[in-house]
Design an enzyme around this catalytic site. Structure first.
Site, PDB file in Angstrom:
ATOM      1  N   ASP A  71       0.822  -1.213   0.000  1.00 43.33           N
ATOM      2  CA  ASP A  71       0.000   0.000   0.000  1.00 43.33           C
ATOM      3  C   ASP A  71       0.855   1.263   0.000  1.00 43.33           C
ATOM      4  O   ASP A  71       2.090   1.198   0.127  1.00 43.33           O
ATOM      5  CB  ASP A  71      -0.951  -0.004   1.210  1.00 43.33           C
ATOM      6  CG  ASP A  71      -0.276  -0.443   2.503  1.00 43.33           C
ATOM      7  OD1 ASP A  71       0.961  -0.362   2.580  1.00 43.33           O
ATOM      8  OD2 ASP A  71      -0.983  -0.854   3.428  1.00 43.33           O
ATOM      9  N   ASN A 140      -6.834  -3.274  14.586  1.00 43.44           N
ATOM     10  CA  ASN A 140      -8.245  -3.528  14.250  1.00 43.44           C
ATOM     11  C   ASN A 140      -8.383  -4.705  13.278  1.00 43.44           C
ATOM     12  O   ASN A 140      -9.456  -4.924  12.719  1.00 43.44           O
ATOM     13  CB  ASN A 140      -8.899  -2.269  13.658  1.00 43.44           C
ATOM     14  CG  ASN A 140      -8.276  -1.855  12.323  1.00 43.44           C
ATOM     15  OD1 ASN A 140      -7.361  -2.508  11.826  1.00 43.44           O
ATOM     16  ND2 ASN A 140      -8.777  -0.771  11.741  1.00 43.44           N
ATOM     17  N   HIS A 142      -6.790  -5.092  10.406  1.00 48.30           N
ATOM     18  CA  HIS A 142      -6.611  -4.827   8.967  1.00 48.30           C
ATOM     19  C   HIS A 142      -5.342  -5.478   8.427  1.00 48.30           C
ATOM     20  O   HIS A 142      -4.384  -5.710   9.166  1.00 48.30           O
ATOM     21  CB  HIS A 142      -6.656  -3.316   8.654  1.00 48.30           C
ATOM     22  CG  HIS A 142      -5.464  -2.518   9.052  1.00 48.30           C
ATOM     23  ND1 HIS A 142      -5.515  -1.162   9.302  1.00 48.30           N
ATOM     24  CD2 HIS A 142      -4.158  -2.855   9.228  1.00 48.30           C
ATOM     25  CE1 HIS A 142      -4.316  -0.717   9.603  1.00 48.30           C
ATOM     26  NE2 HIS A 142      -3.471  -1.719   9.568  1.00 48.30           N
TER      27      HIS A 142
HETATM   28  P1  PGA Z   1       2.657  -1.705  12.517  1.00 42.34           P
HETATM   29  O1  PGA Z   1       1.491  -1.670  11.462  1.00 42.34           O
HETATM   30  O2  PGA Z   1       3.613  -2.753  12.075  1.00 42.34           O
HETATM   31  O3  PGA Z   1       3.250  -0.332  12.464  1.00 42.34           O
HETATM   32  O4  PGA Z   1       2.041  -2.028  13.842  1.00 42.34           O
HETATM   33  C1  PGA Z   1       0.949  -2.850  10.992  1.00 42.34           C
HETATM   34  C2  PGA Z   1      -0.291  -2.578  10.178  1.00 42.34           C
HETATM   35  O5  PGA Z   1      -0.985  -1.602  10.466  1.00 42.34           O
HETATM   36  O6  PGA Z   1      -0.574  -3.370   9.275  1.00 42.34           O
END
Ligand code: PGA
Length: 249
Positions: A71, A140, A142
Protein backbone atom coordinates in the site's frame (compact mmCIF):
# COMPACT_ATOMS: atom_id res chain seq x y z
CA UNK A 1 -14.49 -21.88 8.95
CA UNK A 2 -11.77 -23.92 10.63
CA UNK A 3 -8.49 -22.07 10.88
CA UNK A 4 -5.81 -23.49 8.62
CA UNK A 5 -3.41 -20.73 9.57
CA UNK A 6 -0.13 -22.02 11.02
CA UNK A 7 1.11 -20.05 14.01
CA UNK A 8 4.74 -19.88 15.09
CA UNK A 9 5.17 -18.31 18.50
CA UNK A 10 8.55 -16.73 19.24
CA UNK A 11 9.74 -15.48 22.58
CA UNK A 12 10.17 -11.86 21.52
CA UNK A 13 10.11 -9.45 18.59
CA UNK A 14 13.79 -9.98 17.76
CA UNK A 15 13.16 -13.68 17.21
CA UNK A 16 10.13 -12.88 15.02
CA UNK A 17 12.38 -10.74 12.82
CA UNK A 18 15.02 -13.48 12.61
CA UNK A 19 12.46 -16.16 11.74
CA UNK A 20 10.81 -14.00 9.09
CA UNK A 21 14.15 -13.06 7.54
CA UNK A 22 15.14 -16.75 7.44
CA UNK A 23 11.87 -17.66 5.73
CA UNK A 24 12.35 -14.95 3.10
CA UNK A 25 16.02 -15.78 2.51
CA UNK A 26 15.13 -19.47 2.12
CA UNK A 27 12.45 -18.60 -0.45
CA UNK A 28 14.89 -16.42 -2.41
CA UNK A 29 17.54 -19.14 -2.38
CA UNK A 30 14.99 -21.67 -3.65
CA UNK A 31 13.96 -19.28 -6.42
CA UNK A 32 16.37 -16.38 -7.01
CA UNK A 33 13.86 -14.83 -9.42
CA UNK A 34 10.96 -14.93 -6.98
CA UNK A 35 8.26 -12.30 -6.61
CA UNK A 36 8.23 -10.99 -3.05
CA UNK A 37 5.39 -9.02 -1.51
CA UNK A 38 6.38 -6.57 1.20
CA UNK A 39 4.82 -4.56 4.01
CA UNK A 40 5.64 -1.36 5.86
CA UNK A 41 5.07 -0.29 9.48
CA UNK A 42 7.08 -0.86 12.65
CA UNK A 43 6.67 -4.61 12.71
CA UNK A 44 8.72 -5.59 9.62
CA UNK A 45 11.56 -3.14 10.38
CA UNK A 46 13.51 -5.78 12.31
CA UNK A 47 13.03 -8.27 9.49
CA UNK A 48 14.43 -5.79 6.96
CA UNK A 49 17.41 -5.07 9.24
CA UNK A 50 18.08 -8.83 9.45
CA UNK A 51 17.83 -9.23 5.67
CA UNK A 52 20.23 -6.31 5.15
CA UNK A 53 22.65 -7.98 7.58
CA UNK A 54 22.35 -11.31 5.76
CA UNK A 55 22.96 -9.56 2.45
CA UNK A 56 26.06 -7.81 3.82
CA UNK A 57 27.36 -11.19 4.96
CA UNK A 58 26.77 -12.43 1.37
CA UNK A 59 24.19 -14.94 2.57
CA UNK A 60 21.44 -13.76 0.22
CA UNK A 61 21.18 -11.79 -3.01
CA UNK A 62 18.10 -9.84 -4.08
CA UNK A 63 19.46 -9.14 -7.58
CA UNK A 64 16.96 -11.34 -9.40
CA UNK A 65 13.79 -10.72 -7.41
CA UNK A 66 10.80 -8.49 -8.08
CA UNK A 67 8.94 -6.83 -5.22
CA UNK A 68 5.43 -5.45 -4.74
CA UNK A 69 4.37 -3.44 -1.71
CA UNK A 70 0.98 -3.64 -0.06
CA UNK A 71 0.00 0.00 0.00
CA UNK A 72 0.85 3.71 -0.12
CA UNK A 73 -0.63 6.87 1.36
CA UNK A 74 -2.75 8.76 -1.11
CA UNK A 75 -1.37 12.25 -1.71
CA UNK A 76 2.25 11.57 -0.70
CA UNK A 77 4.86 11.25 -3.40
CA UNK A 78 7.74 8.84 -3.05
CA UNK A 79 10.17 11.50 -1.78
CA UNK A 80 8.00 12.32 1.23
CA UNK A 81 9.69 10.91 4.31
CA UNK A 82 6.42 9.31 5.48
CA UNK A 83 5.66 7.68 2.14
CA UNK A 84 5.96 3.94 2.00
CA UNK A 85 8.23 4.23 -1.06
CA UNK A 86 10.65 6.23 1.09
CA UNK A 87 10.27 3.71 3.94
CA UNK A 88 11.15 0.81 1.65
CA UNK A 89 14.07 2.60 0.01
CA UNK A 90 15.64 3.53 3.33
CA UNK A 91 14.86 0.36 5.35
CA UNK A 92 15.61 -2.27 2.73
CA UNK A 93 16.07 -1.46 -0.95
CA UNK A 94 19.15 0.78 -0.55
CA UNK A 95 20.75 -1.76 1.76
CA UNK A 96 20.55 -4.74 -0.58
CA UNK A 97 21.19 -5.44 -4.26
CA UNK A 98 17.56 -5.45 -5.44
CA UNK A 99 17.30 -3.67 -8.79
CA UNK A 100 15.35 -0.43 -8.21
CA UNK A 101 13.34 -0.95 -11.40
CA UNK A 102 12.14 -4.29 -10.04
CA UNK A 103 10.60 -2.69 -6.94
CA UNK A 104 6.94 -1.75 -7.18
CA UNK A 105 5.25 0.60 -4.73
CA UNK A 106 1.93 2.21 -5.65
CA UNK A 107 2.37 5.88 -6.57
CA UNK A 108 0.49 7.97 -4.01
CA UNK A 109 0.83 11.01 -6.26
CA UNK A 110 -0.63 9.39 -9.38
CA UNK A 111 -3.15 11.61 -11.16
CA UNK A 112 -5.64 8.80 -11.65
CA UNK A 113 -5.82 6.40 -8.68
CA UNK A 114 -8.00 3.87 -10.48
CA UNK A 115 -5.57 3.54 -13.38
CA UNK A 116 -2.65 3.34 -10.96
CA UNK A 117 -4.32 0.49 -9.07
CA UNK A 118 -5.29 -1.38 -12.24
CA UNK A 119 -1.74 -1.07 -13.61
CA UNK A 120 -0.38 -2.45 -10.33
CA UNK A 121 -2.65 -5.50 -10.53
CA UNK A 122 -1.68 -6.04 -14.16
CA UNK A 123 1.99 -5.88 -13.26
CA UNK A 124 1.56 -8.47 -10.50
CA UNK A 125 -0.12 -10.80 -13.00
CA UNK A 126 2.55 -10.16 -15.64
CA UNK A 127 5.26 -11.01 -13.12
CA UNK A 128 3.67 -14.43 -12.61
CA UNK A 129 2.05 -13.60 -9.25
CA UNK A 130 3.47 -13.14 -5.78
CA UNK A 131 5.34 -16.13 -4.33
CA UNK A 132 5.48 -14.92 -0.73
CA UNK A 133 3.72 -11.90 0.71
CA UNK A 134 4.96 -10.53 4.04
CA UNK A 135 2.17 -8.84 6.02
CA UNK A 136 1.65 -6.95 9.25
CA UNK A 137 -1.70 -6.65 11.01
CA UNK A 138 -3.45 -3.60 12.41
CA UNK A 139 -4.82 -3.51 15.94
CA UNK A 140 -8.24 -3.53 14.25
CA UNK A 141 -7.35 -6.63 12.23
CA UNK A 142 -6.61 -4.83 8.97
CA UNK A 143 -4.16 -6.22 6.43
CA UNK A 144 -2.58 -3.65 4.12
CA UNK A 145 -5.13 -0.81 4.40
CA UNK A 146 -8.09 -3.16 4.11
CA UNK A 147 -10.03 -1.90 7.08
CA UNK A 148 -12.84 -3.91 8.77
CA UNK A 149 -15.68 -4.38 6.30
CA UNK A 150 -13.39 -4.94 3.28
CA UNK A 151 -14.58 -7.83 1.18
CA UNK A 152 -12.74 -11.09 0.67
CA UNK A 153 -12.48 -10.46 -3.08
CA UNK A 154 -11.48 -6.77 -2.91
CA UNK A 155 -8.82 -5.61 -5.38
CA UNK A 156 -6.26 -2.79 -5.36
CA UNK A 157 -8.14 0.49 -4.89
CA UNK A 158 -8.36 3.86 -3.18
CA UNK A 159 -9.56 3.38 0.41
CA UNK A 160 -10.33 5.55 3.45
CA UNK A 161 -8.43 4.96 6.67
CA UNK A 162 -10.34 4.39 9.91
CA UNK A 163 -9.78 6.69 12.87
CA UNK A 164 -8.08 3.85 14.79
CA UNK A 165 -5.51 3.44 11.98
CA UNK A 166 -4.95 7.20 11.82
CA UNK A 167 -4.42 7.26 15.59
CA UNK A 168 -2.10 4.23 15.51
CA UNK A 169 0.07 5.89 12.86
CA UNK A 170 0.27 9.25 14.65
CA UNK A 171 1.55 7.97 17.99
CA UNK A 172 4.99 9.45 17.27
CA UNK A 173 6.48 6.39 15.50
CA UNK A 174 5.58 7.84 12.11
CA UNK A 175 3.41 10.97 12.03
CA UNK A 176 3.47 13.34 15.02
CA UNK A 177 -0.22 14.22 15.01
CA UNK A 178 -3.42 12.75 13.62
CA UNK A 179 -4.06 15.75 11.36
CA UNK A 180 -0.77 14.98 9.51
CA UNK A 181 -1.90 11.47 8.50
CA UNK A 182 -3.43 11.20 5.01
CA UNK A 183 -7.08 10.16 5.16
CA UNK A 184 -6.85 7.84 2.17
CA UNK A 185 -4.47 5.29 0.72
CA UNK A 186 -4.01 3.07 -2.28
CA UNK A 187 -4.19 -0.49 -1.04
CA UNK A 188 -3.97 -3.92 -2.55
CA UNK A 189 -7.19 -5.79 -1.92
CA UNK A 190 -7.77 -8.85 0.20
CA UNK A 191 -8.42 -10.78 -3.01
CA UNK A 192 -5.07 -9.56 -4.34
CA UNK A 193 -3.24 -10.69 -1.19
CA UNK A 194 -5.02 -14.05 -1.05
CA UNK A 195 -3.65 -14.90 -4.51
CA UNK A 196 -0.09 -14.97 -3.16
CA UNK A 197 1.25 -18.53 -3.16
CA UNK A 198 2.34 -18.13 0.46
CA UNK A 199 1.74 -15.57 3.17
CA UNK A 200 3.79 -14.74 6.27
CA UNK A 201 2.03 -12.41 8.70
CA UNK A 202 4.03 -10.83 11.54
CA UNK A 203 2.63 -9.50 14.80
CA UNK A 204 4.40 -8.34 17.93
CA UNK A 205 3.29 -6.80 21.18
CA UNK A 206 0.14 -7.00 23.27
CA UNK A 207 -1.62 -4.33 21.20
CA UNK A 208 -1.95 -6.96 18.46
CA UNK A 209 -3.12 -9.81 20.71
CA UNK A 210 -6.87 -9.34 20.16
CA UNK A 211 -6.51 -8.95 16.38
CA UNK A 212 -4.34 -12.09 16.20
CA UNK A 213 -6.84 -14.09 18.27
CA UNK A 214 -9.75 -12.87 16.13
CA UNK A 215 -7.83 -13.67 12.93
CA UNK A 216 -6.87 -17.18 13.99
CA UNK A 217 -9.70 -18.31 16.29
CA UNK A 218 -12.56 -16.02 15.33
CA UNK A 219 -15.11 -16.15 12.52
CA UNK A 220 -14.10 -15.93 8.84
CA UNK A 221 -15.42 -12.41 8.53
CA UNK A 222 -14.69 -8.97 7.04
CA UNK A 223 -15.07 -7.67 10.62
CA UNK A 224 -11.50 -8.88 11.06
CA UNK A 225 -9.87 -8.67 7.61
CA UNK A 226 -6.94 -10.92 8.63
CA UNK A 227 -9.44 -13.72 9.40
CA UNK A 228 -10.04 -13.85 5.64
CA UNK A 229 -6.68 -15.63 5.38
CA UNK A 230 -7.97 -18.64 7.35
CA UNK A 231 -8.63 -20.75 4.26
CA UNK A 232 -5.36 -19.83 2.53
CA UNK A 233 -3.39 -23.01 1.81
CA UNK A 234 -0.01 -21.64 2.94
CA UNK A 235 -0.38 -18.91 5.53
CA UNK A 236 1.87 -18.67 8.59
CA UNK A 237 1.57 -16.15 11.40
CA UNK A 238 4.90 -15.47 13.13
CA UNK A 239 4.13 -13.77 16.43
CA UNK A 240 5.79 -13.03 19.74
CA UNK A 241 4.44 -14.26 23.07
CA UNK A 242 2.69 -10.96 23.78
CA UNK A 243 0.81 -11.02 20.46
CA UNK A 244 -0.03 -14.70 21.03
CA UNK A 245 -1.34 -14.16 24.55
CA UNK A 246 -5.07 -14.33 23.68
CA UNK A 247 -4.83 -17.30 21.28
CA UNK A 248 -6.77 -20.41 22.25
CA UNK A 249 -4.39 -22.99 23.67
P1 PGA B 1 2.66 -1.70 12.52
O1 PGA B 1 1.49 -1.67 11.46
O2 PGA B 1 3.61 -2.75 12.08
O3 PGA B 1 3.25 -0.33 12.46
O4 PGA B 1 2.04 -2.03 13.84
C1 PGA B 1 0.95 -2.85 10.99
C2 PGA B 1 -0.29 -2.58 10.18
O5 PGA B 1 -0.99 -1.60 10.47
O6 PGA B 1 -0.57 -3.37 9.28
Amino acid sequence: MAGAVKVKVCKEAKEVAEQAAQMIAKAIKANPRMVLGLATGSTPEGTYAELAKMHKAKEVSFAGITTFNLDEYWGLDGDHDQSYRYFMNTRLFEKVDVRPWNTNVLNGAATNPMLECQAFETKILASGGVDLWLLGIGGNGHIAFNEPGSSVDSRTRLVSLTQSTIDANSDGRFFKKASDVPRCALSTGIGTIREARSIVLLATGEKKAQAVADAVNGAFSPDCPASLLQDHPACTFVVDEAAASLLKK
